[in-house]
Design a protein around this motif. Structure first.
Motif, PDB file in Angstrom:
ATOM      1  N   ASN A  60       0.819  -1.212   0.000  1.00  0.00           N
ATOM      2  CA  ASN A  60       0.000   0.000   0.000  1.00  0.00           C
ATOM      3  C   ASN A  60       0.854   1.264   0.000  1.00  0.00           C
ATOM      4  O   ASN A  60       0.538   2.230  -0.699  1.00  0.00           O
ATOM      5  CB  ASN A  60      -0.949   0.014   1.196  1.00  0.00           C
ATOM      6  N   LYS A  61       1.938   1.261   0.784  1.00  0.00           N
ATOM      7  CA  LYS A  61       2.804   2.435   0.845  1.00  0.00           C
ATOM      8  C   LYS A  61       3.418   2.736  -0.512  1.00  0.00           C
ATOM      9  O   LYS A  61       3.444   3.886  -0.951  1.00  0.00           O
ATOM     10  CB  LYS A  61       3.910   2.235   1.884  1.00  0.00           C
ATOM     11  N   VAL A  62       3.920   1.715  -1.178  1.00  0.00           N
ATOM     12  CA  VAL A  62       4.562   1.921  -2.480  1.00  0.00           C
ATOM     13  C   VAL A  62       3.525   2.336  -3.516  1.00  0.00           C
ATOM     14  O   VAL A  62       3.722   3.315  -4.254  1.00  0.00           O
ATOM     15  CB  VAL A  62       5.336   0.662  -2.930  1.00  0.00           C
ATOM     16  N   GLU A  63       2.415   1.603  -3.581  1.00  0.00           N
ATOM     17  CA  GLU A  63       1.392   1.927  -4.577  1.00  0.00           C
ATOM     18  C   GLU A  63       0.834   3.330  -4.368  1.00  0.00           C
ATOM     19  O   GLU A  63       0.617   4.070  -5.335  1.00  0.00           O
ATOM     20  CB  GLU A  63       0.272   0.890  -4.557  1.00  0.00           C
ATOM     21  N   GLU A  64       0.613   3.717  -3.127  1.00  0.00           N
ATOM     22  CA  GLU A  64       0.057   5.038  -2.846  1.00  0.00           C
ATOM     23  C   GLU A  64       1.052   6.147  -3.166  1.00  0.00           C
ATOM     24  O   GLU A  64       0.708   7.131  -3.823  1.00  0.00           O
ATOM     25  CB  GLU A  64      -0.375   5.128  -1.386  1.00  0.00           C
ATOM     26  N   SER A  65       2.289   5.998  -2.727  1.00  0.00           N
ATOM     27  CA  SER A  65       3.264   7.073  -2.934  1.00  0.00           C
ATOM     28  C   SER A  65       3.604   7.260  -4.411  1.00  0.00           C
ATOM     29  O   SER A  65       3.685   8.387  -4.902  1.00  0.00           O
ATOM     30  CB  SER A  65       4.531   6.837  -2.113  1.00  0.00           C
ATOM     31  N   VAL A  66       3.774   6.169  -5.138  1.00  0.00           N
ATOM     32  CA  VAL A  66       4.084   6.272  -6.563  1.00  0.00           C
ATOM     33  C   VAL A  66       2.842   6.676  -7.347  1.00  0.00           C
ATOM     34  O   VAL A  66       2.918   7.487  -8.278  1.00  0.00           O
ATOM     35  CB  VAL A  66       4.679   4.947  -7.090  1.00  0.00           C
ATOM     36  N   GLY A  67       1.697   6.142  -6.986  1.00  0.00           N
ATOM     37  CA  GLY A  67       0.460   6.435  -7.697  1.00  0.00           C
ATOM     38  C   GLY A  67       0.036   7.890  -7.635  1.00  0.00           C
ATOM     39  O   GLY A  67      -0.695   8.368  -8.506  1.00  0.00           O
ATOM     40  N   ASP A 107      14.000   8.046 -12.714  1.00  0.00           N
ATOM     41  CA  ASP A 107      14.784   8.334 -11.513  1.00  0.00           C
ATOM     42  C   ASP A 107      13.932   8.971 -10.422  1.00  0.00           C
ATOM     43  O   ASP A 107      14.107   8.681  -9.239  1.00  0.00           O
ATOM     44  CB  ASP A 107      15.977   9.229 -11.845  1.00  0.00           C
ATOM     45  N   ASP A 108      12.992   9.836 -10.806  1.00  0.00           N
ATOM     46  CA  ASP A 108      12.101  10.456  -9.818  1.00  0.00           C
ATOM     47  C   ASP A 108      11.219   9.410  -9.144  1.00  0.00           C
ATOM     48  O   ASP A 108      10.965   9.481  -7.936  1.00  0.00           O
ATOM     49  CB  ASP A 108      11.223  11.525 -10.472  1.00  0.00           C
ATOM     50  N   ILE A 109      10.756   8.442  -9.906  1.00  0.00           N
ATOM     51  CA  ILE A 109       9.934   7.364  -9.348  1.00  0.00           C
ATOM     52  C   ILE A 109      10.754   6.536  -8.367  1.00  0.00           C
ATOM     53  O   ILE A 109      10.298   6.213  -7.266  1.00  0.00           O
ATOM     54  CB  ILE A 109       9.355   6.487 -10.476  1.00  0.00           C
ATOM     55  N   LYS A 110      11.981   6.217  -8.744  1.00  0.00           N
ATOM     56  CA  LYS A 110      12.862   5.443  -7.860  1.00  0.00           C
ATOM     57  C   LYS A 110      13.130   6.181  -6.557  1.00  0.00           C
ATOM     58  O   LYS A 110      13.127   5.579  -5.481  1.00  0.00           O
ATOM     59  CB  LYS A 110      14.181   5.134  -8.561  1.00  0.00           C
ATOM     60  N   VAL A 111      13.345   7.485  -6.632  1.00  0.00           N
ATOM     61  CA  VAL A 111      13.609   8.283  -5.427  1.00  0.00           C
ATOM     62  C   VAL A 111      12.413   8.233  -4.476  1.00  0.00           C
ATOM     63  O   VAL A 111      12.571   8.097  -3.262  1.00  0.00           O
ATOM     64  CB  VAL A 111      13.969   9.741  -5.797  1.00  0.00           C
TER      65      VAL A 111
END
Length: 83
Positions: free
Chosen positions: A18-25, A54-58
């Motif tokens: 959820n953390k990854v999907e929410e922050s990137v989404g 690179d912005d997504i990875k950060v």
């Protein structure tokens, strides 16, 4: 649109997903993100004229996870959001 599969280390539960999907989404230019917890991967579709990889990875790293460029095995590392 570009699509990339990122190898994300440190995820071990639904809260991690959820953390990854929410922050990137929430990023402007990201069309979709789907995390595959057992594989430790995040499939991201994004508009590369709006946001770069690179912005997504950060953002993922700032959320508490690591991006591994060449994932060839799972290491069973501890959950970085609850452990």
């Amino acid at each position: 649109m570009s699509k990339v599969i990122l190898n994300v280390e440190g995820m071990s539960c639904g809260a991690c997903v959820n953390k990854v999907e929410e922050s990137v989404g929430q990023l402007n230019g990201v069309e979709s993100v789907k995390v595959q917890l057992p594989a430790g991967k995040a499939d991201v579709t994004f508009n590369d004229s709006t946001i770069n990889l690179d912005d997504i990875k950060v953002v993922i790293q700032n959320t508490g996870y690591e991006i591994k460029e060449n994932a060839d095995k799972e290491d069973g590392s501890a959950c970085s959001c609850c452990g």
